[in-house]
Design a protein around this motif. Structure first.
Motif, short mmCIF file in Angstrom:
data_model
loop_
_atom_site.label_atom_id
_atom_site.label_comp_id
_atom_site.label_asym_id
_atom_site.label_seq_id
_atom_site.Cartn_x
_atom_site.Cartn_y
_atom_site.Cartn_z
N MET A 240 0.96 -1.15 0.10
CA MET A 240 0.06 -0.02 0.03
C MET A 240 1.07 1.10 0.02
O MET A 240 1.85 1.43 0.58
N THR A 241 0.55 2.25 -0.83
CA THR A 241 1.20 3.60 -1.12
C THR A 241 0.63 4.56 0.07
O THR A 241 -0.50 4.77 0.39
N PRO A 242 1.79 5.09 0.85
CA PRO A 242 1.40 5.86 1.89
C PRO A 242 0.65 7.11 1.39
O PRO A 242 1.28 7.55 0.15
N ARG A 243 -0.20 7.83 1.76
CA ARG A 243 -0.72 9.04 1.24
C ARG A 243 0.46 10.28 1.84
O ARG A 243 0.20 10.30 3.18
N ILE A 244 0.92 11.00 1.01
CA ILE A 244 1.88 12.03 1.24
C ILE A 244 0.96 13.17 1.53
O ILE A 244 1.31 13.99 2.52
N TRP A 245 0.24 13.66 0.65
CA TRP A 245 -0.42 14.74 0.71
C TRP A 245 -1.97 14.64 0.53
O TRP A 245 -2.55 13.54 0.10
N THR A 246 -2.50 15.24 1.31
CA THR A 246 -4.29 15.41 1.52
C THR A 246 -4.60 16.06 0.21
O THR A 246 -4.14 16.88 -0.47
N ASP A 247 -5.93 15.91 -0.04
CA ASP A 247 -6.74 16.37 -1.15
C ASP A 247 -6.79 17.66 -1.24
O ASP A 247 -6.42 18.41 -2.23
#
Length: 127
Positions: free
Chosen positions: A1-8
């Motif tokens: 799973m790829t980590p979410r670096i930036w929020t929308d």
């Protein structure tokens, strides 16, 4: 799973900032091909109805093969991330740093989809 670096919301702020710095203007030249009476392909590029903001970086990209050096692009063009453009299309720059111009470019590199913008290398077409 790829980590979410930036929020929308952070991505949206990046897109807004990128478009804010796109001070130039241009049009997509939509590619089409038809067959003439003798079976030859006729390529045409039709100017889109609506312009888009763009950013232009004037620098050269080269490809080296053996002793031969070929210039593959002389501009990097940035367009909004939601702008639709195809590899076979051309791009017509109509405003550069506040000056009216009429520069047509062919796309010579893959179109790179970034978080805040799309970018591609392009070579000027001399008519």
């Amino acid at each position: 799973m790829t980590p979410r670096i930036w929020t929308d919301s952070e991505k949206e702020k990046m897109r807004e900032a990128a478009e804010w710095y796109m001070a130039d203007e241009g049009y997509r030249m939509v590619w089409a091909v038809t067959i003439d009476g003798v079976g030859d392909d006729l390529e045409t590029w039709t100017k889109a109805a609506v312009s888009t903001p763009c950013g232009i970086e004037a620098h050269e990209g080269r490809e080296n093969k053996d002793i031969l050096t070929t210039t593959t692009y002389d501009m990097t063009i940035r367009v909004p991330v939601d702008f639709i453009i195809d590899q076979k299309d051309h791009f017509l720059i109509t405003s550069f740093r506040g000056e009216t111009v009429n520069w047509e470019y062919e796309i010579t590199t893959p179109i790179q989809d970034g978080i805040s913008a799309k970018r591609f290398g392009a070579r000027k077409i001399e008519h």
